[in-house]
Design an enzyme around this catalytic site. Structure first.
Site, short mmCIF file in Angstrom:
data_model
loop_
_atom_site.label_atom_id
_atom_site.label_comp_id
_atom_site.label_asym_id
_atom_site.label_seq_id
_atom_site.Cartn_x
_atom_site.Cartn_y
_atom_site.Cartn_z
N GLU A 1 -6.19 -7.27 -1.13
CA GLU A 1 -6.63 -7.20 0.19
C GLU A 1 -7.82 -6.52 0.44
O GLU A 1 -7.96 -5.25 -0.29
CB GLU A 1 -5.53 -6.60 1.04
N GLU B 1 0.93 -1.31 -0.13
CA GLU B 1 0.00 -0.05 0.15
C GLU B 1 1.12 1.15 -0.14
O GLU B 1 1.35 1.76 0.96
CB GLU B 1 -0.79 -0.09 1.26
C1 IDC Z 1 -3.22 -3.94 10.27
C2 IDC Z 1 -3.42 -5.21 10.98
C3 IDC Z 1 -3.05 -4.71 12.53
C4 IDC Z 1 -1.90 -4.07 12.61
C5 IDC Z 1 -1.72 -3.02 11.68
C6 IDC Z 1 -0.24 -2.44 11.48
O1 IDC Z 1 -5.03 -5.51 10.96
O2 IDC Z 1 -3.27 -5.87 13.21
O3 IDC Z 1 -1.60 -3.54 14.02
O4 IDC Z 1 -1.89 -3.52 10.30
O5 IDC Z 1 0.72 -3.29 11.12
C7 IDC Z 1 -4.09 -2.25 5.75
C8 IDC Z 1 -2.95 -2.84 5.65
C9 IDC Z 1 -2.91 -3.83 6.64
C10 IDC Z 1 -3.70 -3.45 7.84
C11 IDC Z 1 -4.98 -3.40 7.28
C12 IDC Z 1 -6.05 -3.03 8.59
O6 IDC Z 1 -2.42 -3.42 4.49
O7 IDC Z 1 -1.62 -4.07 7.00
O8 IDC Z 1 -3.48 -4.25 9.10
N1 IDC Z 1 -5.13 -2.48 6.51
O9 IDC Z 1 -5.73 -1.88 9.17
N2 IDC Z 1 -4.54 -1.37 4.66
C13 IDC Z 1 -5.83 -1.03 5.07
C14 IDC Z 1 -6.23 -1.71 6.22
#
Ligand code: IDC
Length: 495
Positions: free
Chosen positions: A413, A321
């Site tokens: 995702e 991302e």
């Molecule tokens: C989130 C995980 C969370 C973690 C956070 C930081 O769910 O447990 O603490 O990342 O690492 C994304 C990202 C993905 C995120 C997810 C939800 O690709 O890494 O995971 N998210 O926030 N993009 C949009 C949402």
């Protein structure tokens, strides 16, 4: 769609080769050849066209001496006609003149051998009419036509129509005479994948959709990834796809490159053994500019691409991302990382992240247009779109529905929840999203196949320690919904 314009079938191009065959209305007239004449080429061009966009498929037959590399040239009738994204060749355009150069694996063309390339284009002004085809500087004869050689697969809609162009594939033959697949897993049926037009296509050159799950960060949730959890994903969920989310920061790859590389390769093998595709996700997130990790990406992808080059189940996702970075910055990163992958594994599909947390730019106030007008200079690639159903709704869906006509998209995702990964589920929005993806055969992976203590996780906390993946009581509300959705029958055409 009343504005849909099509070229008349079998219209002959106004080009003439010194020596060559003429294809018109399906009739092939043998060329008048004298013994020493060993030059010439024949081109067949087919197109699907709609207001503003078109797909072109070019098959060229070498009627001259064998060649080991080729440059195919043509001119559009108007400089407003542009190649946006091509496959099976490297495309460049100057004004109305286009050149397509062979790649390492398809440069050899024996006498009378053919090869096919294709592209998505945009146009303003006059209808796109490529003409004056040349092969290594020699003029070709040829024809144009509409649609695909298999008209029964032709959709009246401009979007997602199957491409007719064989593309890079580990099994070079995509002819209908391919033997039926051995086995019934997604991987056994579909084999090596490639991008065809705006779709992901299987070894039979037919558009497919893959549906599966993303891991959570593998630095945290390795306990959820093992033979028995992936047996459940493959056999009970009937998933086609495992996305392997290898964070780069946050105690990820940067802390132990060789260890994380080996861990990813192990998951690739576990997925392959169960007939699933595997996305190797270089999970950049913070910092958001993937160029921060450019050297790490080159090192990592050189290694995994070499190690997995002969596998058919691997798809490379080079930046999860991107955020706080321009499209130009992402494109520059992609154009440095993709050649590293191609050098080792020339035929794998590569997925490129997009601006604004892979929102096609929408979360930054932009849109897919910045990609359409300035695409990554590479073939066999797709672009990433991510959504979280409780946060991203109709304005995002409008862009995806429109972009899907022009760009090959992969939802690597998404969440049923808010963009934090937590909060209340929005299953109504999730359903609307997944229907849109299904209609457009856009592949997807859901965040996450883990028991993280957050509502996006498919399992309740404690499931992985207990190993109780197969017990439906272990599923969260999100997991219950996704399992029901993913385990419905796939549509994988084999002819
Ligand atoms: C989130 C995980 C969370 C973690 C956070 C930081 O769910 O447990 O603490 O990342 O690492 C994304 C990202 C993905 C995120 C997810 C939800 O690709 O890494 O995971 N998210 O926030 N993009 C949009 C949402």
């Amino acid at each position: 769609m009343s504005l849909l314009k099509r070229l008349p079938r079998g219209r002959t191009l106004g080009v003439a080769g010194a020596v060559g065959a003429l294809v018109a209305g399906g009739l092939i007239l043998a060329p008048m050849m004298n013994a020493s004449a060993a030059a010439g080429c024949r081109v067949t061009y087919t197109t699907n066209q709609w207001p503003g966009g078109f797909t072109g498929n070019v098959t060229v037959t070498n009627l001259g001496d064998p060649i080991s590399a080729w440059t195919l040239g043509w001119t559009f009738g108007d400089a407003g006609q542009k190649v946006v994204q091509g496959w099976s060749a490297t495309f460049t355009q100057s004004g109305s003149a286009v050149t397509a150069k062979s790649l390492d694996y398809n440069g050899n063309l024996a006498t009378n051998a053919s090869t096919s390339i294709g592209f998505n284009g945009s146009w303003t002004g006059a209808n796109p009419t490529p003409a004056a085809f040349t092969l290594n500087g020699v003029a070709c004869t040829g024809s144009t036509g509409t649609g695909s050689p298999t008209p029964s697969t032709q959709s009246p809609s401009p979007s997602k129509s199957p491409s007719t162009s064989p593309s890079p594939s580990k099994s070079p033959s995509t002819s209908p005479s391919n033997p039926p697949p051995q086995g019934t897993t997604p991987l056994a049926i579909n084999g090596q994948l490639h991008v065809c037009g705006v779709n992901l296509c299987n070894q039979y050159n037919r558009a497919i959709q893959l549906r599966g799950m993303s891991t959570h960060g593998i630095q945290w949730f390795a306990s959820c990834l093992n033979g028995s959890s992936l047996d459940v994903l493959a056999n009970d969920w009937k998933a086609d796809l495992l996305r392997i989310a290898m964070y780069v920061q946050e105690q990820g790859y940067e802390t132990n490159p060789s260890g994380f590389t080996a861990q990813v390769n192990n998951y690739v093998d576990l997925a392959e053994a169960r007939g699933m595709y595997a996305i190797i996700d270089f999970h950049t997130l913070t910092p958001g500019d993937p160029n921060y990790n450019l050297d790490r990406a080159k090192t990592f992808f050189a290694s995994v691409a070499q190690r997995n080059a002969n596998k058919k189940n691997v798809i490379y996702e080079i930046a999860n991302e991107p955020n706080g970075v321009s499209w130009q910055g992402i494109k520059s990163y992609a154009e440095q990382v993709i050649p590293v992958i191609r050098a080792a594994d020339p035929d794998a599909v590569v997925i490129v992240g997009t601006r604004g947390w892979s929102s096609l730019g929408v979360s930054d106030g932009s849109s897919e247009q910045e990609i359409v007008s300035n695409p990554v200079n590479a073939t066999n690639i797709m672009y990433t779109f991510h959504f979280y159903a409780a946060s991203h709704k109709d304005n995002y869906r409008t862009v995806v529905a429109r972009a899907a006509r022009t760009l090959p998209l992969f939802v690597t995702e998404f969440g049923t929840v808010s963009a934090t990964g937590g909060g209340a589920l929005d299953l109504s929005s999730t359903g609307t999203w997944l229907d849109l993806l299904d209609q457009n055969k856009i592949s997807y992976a859901n965040w996450t196949y883990s028991d993280a203590n957050e509502s996006s996780a498919a399992f309740k906390p404690g499931t992985c320690a207990a190993g109780s993946y197969a017990n439906t009581n272990s599923l969260s509300e999100s997991g219950t919904y996704l399992r029901n959705r993913i385990r419905t029958a796939d549509n994988f055409p084999t002819s």
